[in-house]
Scaffold this motif. Structure first.
Motif, PDB file in Angstrom:
ATOM      1  N   SER A   8     -56.043 -68.865-136.817  1.00  0.00           N
ATOM      2  CA  SER A   8     -57.499 -69.079-136.776  1.00  0.00           C
ATOM      3  C   SER A   8     -58.053 -69.071-135.358  1.00  0.00           C
ATOM      4  O   SER A   8     -59.272 -69.059-135.175  1.00  0.00           O
ATOM      5  CB  SER A   8     -57.860 -70.391-137.479  1.00  0.00           C
ATOM      6  OG  SER A   8     -57.188 -71.476-136.856  1.00  0.00           O
ATOM      7  N   GLY A   9     -57.183 -69.123-134.347  1.00  0.00           N
ATOM      8  CA  GLY A   9     -57.698 -69.148-132.982  1.00  0.00           C
ATOM      9  C   GLY A   9     -56.629 -68.880-131.946  1.00  0.00           C
ATOM     10  O   GLY A   9     -55.537 -68.400-132.254  1.00  0.00           O
ATOM     11  N   ASP A  10     -56.995 -69.197-130.701  1.00  0.00           N
ATOM     12  CA  ASP A  10     -56.092 -68.992-129.574  1.00  0.00           C
ATOM     13  C   ASP A  10     -56.032 -70.262-128.751  1.00  0.00           C
ATOM     14  O   ASP A  10     -56.997 -71.019-128.691  1.00  0.00           O
ATOM     15  CB  ASP A  10     -56.636 -67.884-128.656  1.00  0.00           C
ATOM     16  CG  ASP A  10     -56.564 -66.525-129.287  1.00  0.00           C
ATOM     17  OD1 ASP A  10     -55.454 -66.077-129.583  1.00  0.00           O
ATOM     18  OD2 ASP A  10     -57.639 -65.907-129.491  1.00  0.00           O
ATOM     19  N   LEU A  11     -54.919 -70.427-128.092  1.00  0.00           N
ATOM     20  CA  LEU A  11     -54.803 -71.477-127.097  1.00  0.00           C
ATOM     21  C   LEU A  11     -55.481 -70.934-125.851  1.00  0.00           C
ATOM     22  O   LEU A  11     -55.118 -69.863-125.361  1.00  0.00           O
ATOM     23  CB  LEU A  11     -53.314 -71.715-126.835  1.00  0.00           C
ATOM     24  CG  LEU A  11     -52.912 -72.912-125.998  1.00  0.00           C
ATOM     25  CD1 LEU A  11     -53.332 -74.212-126.691  1.00  0.00           C
ATOM     26  CD2 LEU A  11     -51.403 -72.896-125.769  1.00  0.00           C
ATOM     27  N   SER A  12     -56.511 -71.629-125.379  1.00  0.00           N
ATOM     28  CA  SER A  12     -57.143 -71.111-124.167  1.00  0.00           C
ATOM     29  C   SER A  12     -57.606 -72.269-123.290  1.00  0.00           C
ATOM     30  O   SER A  12     -58.246 -73.217-123.777  1.00  0.00           O
ATOM     31  CB  SER A  12     -58.266 -70.144-124.535  1.00  0.00           C
ATOM     32  OG  SER A  12     -59.519 -70.695-124.336  1.00  0.00           O
ATOM     33  N   ALA A  70     -43.838 -73.492-130.467  1.00  0.00           N
ATOM     34  CA  ALA A  70     -43.616 -74.297-129.259  1.00  0.00           C
ATOM     35  C   ALA A  70     -44.516 -73.857-128.109  1.00  0.00           C
ATOM     36  O   ALA A  70     -44.847 -74.662-127.235  1.00  0.00           O
ATOM     37  CB  ALA A  70     -42.150 -74.221-128.854  1.00  0.00           C
ATOM     38  N   GLY A  71     -44.917 -72.585-128.120  1.00  0.00           N
ATOM     39  CA  GLY A  71     -45.786 -72.101-127.055  1.00  0.00           C
ATOM     40  C   GLY A  71     -47.266 -72.326-127.345  1.00  0.00           C
ATOM     41  O   GLY A  71     -48.118 -71.932-126.531  1.00  0.00           O
ATOM     42  N   SER A  72     -47.607 -72.892-128.491  1.00  0.00           N
ATOM     43  CA  SER A  72     -49.032 -73.076-128.812  1.00  0.00           C
ATOM     44  C   SER A  72     -49.422 -74.554-128.821  1.00  0.00           C
ATOM     45  O   SER A  72     -50.411 -74.954-129.421  1.00  0.00           O
ATOM     46  CB  SER A  72     -49.395 -72.412-130.156  1.00  0.00           C
ATOM     47  OG  SER A  72     -49.038 -73.206-131.262  1.00  0.00           O
ATOM     48  N   LYS A  73     -48.622 -75.383-128.143  1.00  0.00           N
ATOM     49  CA  LYS A  73     -48.908 -76.817-128.072  1.00  0.00           C
ATOM     50  C   LYS A  73     -50.160 -77.028-127.221  1.00  0.00           C
ATOM     51  O   LYS A  73     -50.275 -76.455-126.137  1.00  0.00           O
ATOM     52  CB  LYS A  73     -47.721 -77.537-127.425  1.00  0.00           C
ATOM     53  CG  LYS A  73     -47.386 -78.856-128.080  1.00  0.00           C
ATOM     54  CD  LYS A  73     -46.012 -79.361-127.668  1.00  0.00           C
ATOM     55  CE  LYS A  73     -45.740 -80.669-128.407  1.00  0.00           C
ATOM     56  NZ  LYS A  73     -44.385 -81.163-128.195  1.00  0.00           N
ATOM     57  N   VAL A  74     -51.084 -77.800-127.736  1.00  0.00           N
ATOM     58  CA  VAL A  74     -52.358 -77.994-127.028  1.00  0.00           C
ATOM     59  C   VAL A  74     -52.155 -78.950-125.856  1.00  0.00           C
ATOM     60  O   VAL A  74     -51.498 -79.973-126.002  1.00  0.00           O
ATOM     61  CB  VAL A  74     -53.428 -78.567-127.987  1.00  0.00           C
ATOM     62  CG1 VAL A  74     -54.767 -78.718-127.255  1.00  0.00           C
ATOM     63  CG2 VAL A  74     -53.592 -77.653-129.187  1.00  0.00           C
ATOM     64  N   GLY A 110     -55.948 -74.730-122.207  1.00  0.00           N
ATOM     65  CA  GLY A 110     -55.465 -76.022-122.704  1.00  0.00           C
ATOM     66  C   GLY A 110     -56.133 -76.481-123.987  1.00  0.00           C
ATOM     67  O   GLY A 110     -55.754 -77.500-124.563  1.00  0.00           O
ATOM     68  N   GLY A 111     -57.129 -75.717-124.475  1.00  0.00           N
ATOM     69  CA  GLY A 111     -57.786 -76.081-125.732  1.00  0.00           C
ATOM     70  C   GLY A 111     -57.466 -75.064-126.808  1.00  0.00           C
ATOM     71  O   GLY A 111     -56.820 -74.056-126.545  1.00  0.00           O
ATOM     72  N   CYS A 112     -57.892 -75.352-128.038  1.00  0.00           N
ATOM     73  CA  CYS A 112     -57.623 -74.432-129.139  1.00  0.00           C
ATOM     74  C   CYS A 112     -58.939 -73.974-129.737  1.00  0.00           C
ATOM     75  O   CYS A 112     -59.786 -74.798-130.076  1.00  0.00           O
ATOM     76  CB  CYS A 112     -56.780 -75.133-130.202  1.00  0.00           C
ATOM     77  SG  CYS A 112     -56.402 -74.087-131.629  1.00  0.00           S
ATOM     78  N   THR A 113     -59.134 -72.655-129.876  1.00  0.00           N
ATOM     79  CA  THR A 113     -60.383 -72.145-130.426  1.00  0.00           C
ATOM     80  C   THR A 113     -60.369 -72.122-131.950  1.00  0.00           C
ATOM     81  O   THR A 113     -61.370 -71.790-132.575  1.00  0.00           O
ATOM     82  CB  THR A 113     -60.672 -70.715-129.903  1.00  0.00           C
ATOM     83  OG1 THR A 113     -59.610 -69.862-130.344  1.00  0.00           O
ATOM     84  CG2 THR A 113     -60.734 -70.688-128.382  1.00  0.00           C
ATOM     85  N   GLY A 114     -59.220 -72.474-132.549  1.00  0.00           N
ATOM     86  CA  GLY A 114     -59.119 -72.513-134.009  1.00  0.00           C
ATOM     87  C   GLY A 114     -58.758 -73.910-134.478  1.00  0.00           C
ATOM     88  O   GLY A 114     -59.139 -74.910-133.860  1.00  0.00           O
TER      89      GLY A 114
END
Ligand code: QV4
Ligand code: CA
Length: 500
Positions: free
Chosen positions: A458-462, A496-500, A464-468
């Protein structure tokens, strides 16, 4: 060999079908490198016949005229520049090599690089090949020299595939010419090959050709590296089996895309729950021996195998789900398809419906020159290029697969029908809901360490935050998953790479 020679053990490649070399080079730098793609399968780089009727179909590239690198995708210099720039980004190039045959029988003219040929006399002076270098009607055994029966091994391998002049690979000279071509490509920095129509060549002849291949270019690869080999063998249970080829490299596992299509389309009573066993535990070749894909350039237009079960960009929701499953599940080396659009035109034939526009070539100008891929400020492709590999869900699952590499499938869960979830060790977790009506509403074991994770569907890690959606995993590795039945893309994937 079976290992793909990717940089940093990257796990997936994309077929940029009919793209120009200059566009691929740019794509490596701006997109494929940053998003973790391991490589690109490129359309055949060698000179091909120019087909005027129908006008410049995509399939003219499967009719070689010479081994000069000169096609609608670009010339020798463009190709070299692409290979270098992609390798610089850690993105490998795999060439589609058409070595079973030259062009279709009949006529004469000049190829895309200007080389003369005479397909009446079997004369290809730019190689050179002459009539002695081809199989003849007596080695083939059919009246018109063409493959007539797919039940006869000799016909499949020694006759002309839809009239294309069939090379005699028992000849030392022919083997040498083909090996020279392939060695030229690796000397430039190519990492391996997709071998077209491998089923139509004797395994012993292929072994002799592969035995003559040089190691990869040490400017990019460790010394002693061998070319990756993926052979196009369509084995749906006929007289030729993929097991005849797997000692030499991987085979294209066509049963996979067909079955994935059937399962996600819910055909023949199949459910997502069955996916737990897809791969060698079902009826397929083992993990290390296969290249897997949801669709390819043939199956997306009903050439080849799989028929109407195959999922493509036209069924975008199911297609994203099928690709996500393929990229999440530890089976095979994965290839994603990237297409261009064409209008279909369905007509009733004696055997059923056929798209009579299935020949249409890539977006081109009035003189038949392939158009560049233009990309808008949202990162989507325009002017006819679909770029499935740029769709967020597809693109982010490539990183998921890289992060999960080396970890098996654990914590399988299903509802008995069309809802599934599983983890890849303690690295990644995915849940898919293909029920349509019912929500997936369950507390599941993710295998991951506690924390907040960005759902890369639903989104991207960007920054340090998550757009989804953000998914919170507890200290026991469990989390509550809710995916509505009518979600736009009813899946959740965290790693593991999408930890906020
Ligand atoms: C036609 C008639 C012939 C006639 C001939 C001459 O069918 O009976 O003798 O004209 O007048 C194109 C046309 C085809 C034409 C042929 C020769 O479509 O109608 O024959 O050229 O002129 C692609 C396309 C083919 C195309 C071919 C060459 O799919 O339609 O043929 O390129 O341009 C099997 C194989 C498998 C194969 C798959 C499609 O086992 O190996 O079919 N897949 C690979 C490629 C595929 C490619 C080839 C092989 C051939 O992925 O894209 O075929 O290189 O399953
Ligand atoms: Ca052959």
């Amino acid at each position: 060999q079976h290992a793909p020679n990717t940089a940093d053990n990257k796990q997936a490649i994309v077929h940029l079908f009919e793209w120009r070399w200059a566009d691929i080079a740019a794509e490596c730098e701006t997109f494929l490198g940053p998003y973790g793609f391991g490589g690109v399968q490129v359309s055949p780089p060698n000179e091909n016949r120019v087909i005027a009727i129908p006008y410049r179909p995509w399939w003219e590239r499967y009719q070689p005229i010479s081994y000069h690198l000169n096609t609608r995708s670009g010339n020798d210099e463009d190709f070299r520049d692409m290979v270098h720039r992609c390798n610089q980004q850690g993105v490998r190039i795999y060439a589609d090599v058409v070595i079973n045959h030259m062009c279709g029988f009949g006529g004469s003219g000049h190829g895309t690089g200007g080389s003369y040929f005479n397909a009446e006399n079997l004369d290809f002076p730019a190689v050179p090949y002459g009539s002695n270098d081809f199989n003849n009607c007596s080695t083939c055994g059919t009246s018109d020299c063409k493959v007539q029966s797919y039940d006869d091994v000799n016909q499949i391998r020694n006759c002309r595939l839809v009239s294309m002049l069939d090379l005699n690979h028992s000849s030392d000279y022919v083997r040498g010419k083909i090996a020279d071509y392939m060695n030229y490509l690796t000397s430039i920095g190519v990492a391996g090959f997709r071998v077209d129509a491998a089923k139509h060549m004797w395994p012993g002849d292929l072994a002799a050709i592969f035995g003559r291949l040089s190691d990869l270019n040490t400017a990019y690869f460790p010394s002693g590296s061998r070319p990756f080999i993926a052979m196009e063998v369509i084995d749906l249970g006929g007289v030729i089996s993929s097991s005849e080829y797997i000692h030499m490299g991987r085979i294209t596992e066509f049963r996979y895309g067909k079955q994935i299509g059937q399962i996600f389309r819910k055909q023949y009573g199949q459910t997502l729950a069955y996916l737990q066993y897809i791969g060698e535990n079902w009826d397929k070749e083992s993990d290390n021996n296969v290249l897997v894909f949801v669709d390819n350039h043939d199956t997306q237009r009903s050439h080849g195998a799989g028929g109407e079960s195959i999922l493509t960009f036209r069924d975008s929701k199911l297609y994203k789900m099928a690709n996500a499953f393929m990229l999440a599940f530890p089976y095979g080396f994965v290839r994603m398809m990237s297409s261009y659009y064409w209008d279909q035109w369905w007509e009733l034939q004696s055997w059923g419906l056929k798209d009579s526009n299935d020949w249409i070539g890539p977006p081109a100008d009035g003189s038949g020159n392939t158009m560049g891929v233009s990309i808008n400020n949202k990162g989507n492709c325009r002017n006819g290029w679909i770029c499935e590999h740029r769709w967020r869900q597809n693109r982010n699952m490539v990183m998921f697969r890289n992060v999960a590499a080396g970890h098996g499938m654990f914590n399988w869960w299903d509802n008995g029908y069309h809802q599934i979830a599983f983890s890849r060790g303690d690295r990644a977790f995915i849940a898919i809901n293909n029920e349509g009506l019912w929500a997936l509403d369950a507390t599941l074991q993710t295998g991951l360490s506690s924390g907040d994770y960005c759902d890369v569907i639903s989104g991207d890690l960007s920054n340090g935050g998550c757009t989804g959606k953000t998914i919170t995993v507890g200290g026991d590795g469990r989390t509550h998953i809710y995916i509505a039945g009518d979600d736009e893309v009813p899946m959740i994937a965290i790693h593991a790479g999408s930890k906020v």
